[in-house]
Design a protein around this motif. Sequence first.
Motif, short mmCIF file in Angstrom:
data_model
loop_
_atom_site.label_atom_id
_atom_site.label_comp_id
_atom_site.label_asym_id
_atom_site.label_seq_id
_atom_site.Cartn_x
_atom_site.Cartn_y
_atom_site.Cartn_z
N GLN A 172 -5.67 166.15 33.41
CA GLN A 172 -5.05 167.33 32.80
C GLN A 172 -6.13 168.35 32.44
O GLN A 172 -7.26 167.99 32.11
CB GLN A 172 -4.28 166.93 31.54
CG GLN A 172 -3.05 166.07 31.84
CD GLN A 172 -2.72 165.14 30.68
OE1 GLN A 172 -3.60 164.66 29.98
NE2 GLN A 172 -1.44 164.87 30.50
N SER A 213 -7.53 171.25 30.03
CA SER A 213 -7.45 171.77 28.66
C SER A 213 -8.71 172.54 28.36
O SER A 213 -9.77 172.31 28.97
CB SER A 213 -7.25 170.63 27.65
OG SER A 213 -8.30 169.68 27.74
N CYS A 256 -8.68 175.67 21.64
CA CYS A 256 -7.47 176.18 20.97
C CYS A 256 -7.06 175.26 19.81
O CYS A 256 -7.66 174.20 19.59
CB CYS A 256 -6.33 176.32 21.97
SG CYS A 256 -5.70 174.74 22.62
N GLN A 272 -4.37 173.41 19.47
CA GLN A 272 -3.88 172.11 19.91
C GLN A 272 -5.03 171.20 20.31
O GLN A 272 -5.06 170.01 19.95
CB GLN A 272 -2.91 172.29 21.08
CG GLN A 272 -1.57 172.91 20.69
CD GLN A 272 -1.60 174.43 20.78
OE1 GLN A 272 -2.65 175.05 20.62
NE2 GLN A 272 -0.45 175.04 21.02
N ALA A 275 -1.33 169.22 25.45
CA ALA A 275 -0.50 170.34 25.02
C ALA A 275 -1.35 171.57 24.77
O ALA A 275 -1.03 172.39 23.90
CB ALA A 275 0.29 169.97 23.76
N CYS A 276 -2.44 171.71 25.52
CA CYS A 276 -3.37 172.84 25.36
C CYS A 276 -2.60 174.16 25.29
O CYS A 276 -1.70 174.42 26.08
CB CYS A 276 -4.36 172.86 26.52
SG CYS A 276 -5.48 174.28 26.53
N GLY A 277 -2.97 175.00 24.32
CA GLY A 277 -2.29 176.27 24.15
C GLY A 277 -2.73 177.35 25.12
O GLY A 277 -2.05 178.36 25.27
N HIS A 315 -3.86 176.59 28.54
CA HIS A 315 -3.40 176.20 29.89
C HIS A 315 -2.03 175.55 29.78
O HIS A 315 -1.91 174.41 29.33
CB HIS A 315 -4.40 175.26 30.54
CG HIS A 315 -5.74 175.87 30.75
ND1 HIS A 315 -5.97 176.90 31.64
CD2 HIS A 315 -6.94 175.63 30.15
CE1 HIS A 315 -7.24 177.25 31.61
NE2 HIS A 315 -7.86 176.49 30.70
N ARG A 316 -1.02 176.28 30.18
CA ARG A 316 0.36 175.78 30.11
C ARG A 316 0.98 175.83 31.49
O ARG A 316 0.66 176.69 32.30
CB ARG A 316 1.19 176.62 29.14
CG ARG A 316 0.61 176.69 27.74
CD ARG A 316 1.52 177.46 26.81
NE ARG A 316 0.95 177.57 25.49
CZ ARG A 316 1.68 177.70 24.37
NH1 ARG A 316 2.99 177.72 24.46
NH2 ARG A 316 1.09 177.80 23.21
N GLY A 366 2.91 170.59 32.91
CA GLY A 366 1.68 170.41 32.17
C GLY A 366 0.50 170.75 33.05
O GLY A 366 0.47 170.41 34.24
N ALA A 367 -0.48 171.45 32.51
CA ALA A 367 -1.63 171.88 33.29
C ALA A 367 -2.39 170.67 33.82
O ALA A 367 -2.79 169.79 33.06
CB ALA A 367 -2.55 172.74 32.44
N GLY A 421 0.00 174.56 37.00
CA GLY A 421 -0.85 175.69 36.62
C GLY A 421 -1.68 176.25 37.75
O GLY A 421 -2.51 177.15 37.52
#
Length: 340
Positions: free
Chosen positions: A85, A87, A91, A93, A101-103, A105-106, A110-111, A120
């Motif tokens: 993932q 991230s 951020c 998160q 749940a990175c703010g 990379h959305r 899920g990124a 993404g």
Amino acid sequence: MRQLTYTNPGEVRWTEMAVPEDCPADGAVVRPQAVGRCDLDAPMVTWGMFPGPFPVGHEVAGVVEQVGDHVHRVRPGEEVVVPFQVSCGQCRQCGSGRYAACGVHRAAAGAAFGFGSAGGGFGGAVADVLVVPHADHLLFPAPLGLSVVERCVLADNVVDGFRCVAGPLDLQPGAEVLIVGGAAESVGLYAVSSALALGASRVRYVDTDIGRCDAAEGLGAEVEHVVGAWPRRFDRAPVTVALSLDPDGLRAAIMSTEPYGTCTSAAIHLQPVELPLLQMYSRGITFHTSRADSRRHLPRVLEAVDAGRLSLDGIPMTVAPFDEAEDVWLEAPGKLVLTH
């Protein structure tokens, strides 16, 4: 350069990719040495779960070839493991450890690498190179003493199996673990190895597939092969893992959880499923379902492997060269690893 690309449901093809001209200032260019096929990868392509075309693969171990000007921890020539993932590490998160749940990379799924626009738009790992952003945050030195085949599976399916049992066993050290196998083929087996490594007093494994049962028994689990319909429940355990896509298999796992125990589901249910909420409520059962948070759990997995507590031996695996990827990505049995 080439990359293995999902083109249509049930089809992957080698396609040409542009050679990266510039490395991101905070990123790295990684040359994959080995790429594992995640338990989700084959169904994702077979069913056409996400819009294509897109490059595939997200379980990767590789060598850093180039780093950006703002990268200070990672160096060219270093062998690394890459969380699947994406991230940012900066951020709110990420600051609280919720990297999945990175703010910044959305994405719909899920990124992540290897999911196309649904992830993404990042690259896939079955390629000559993989561009990794936020290199100082995302890249981990590869454990010494592990082959590239063993390294590449750490960042997803091993992490997934590990996190299914690690949290509950932290709360109840030495507890008995019951794993209800199924859709996530290797995740369930890695959960067996992880539970034993983390000190579970007893590990039981149930499944409808005799091959996975045999593998779990070889890892040290007590095994029950389910023939025909799922039973209402098995002997209860304080820690249970639900990996069956069959709603009856999921229900059996939940109903097999002791009062005030924890049931973790790592299966991906694409349709609504009825849960026995009244029984869960009256017995105080905690039910957790989520994607694995690779960046969050990988350090602990790497430490357990490096210390020799977590063994990766005994998981049925097919190893093939990159050149055969087009032929084996959908056909190889068990866990597939491509070596470059």
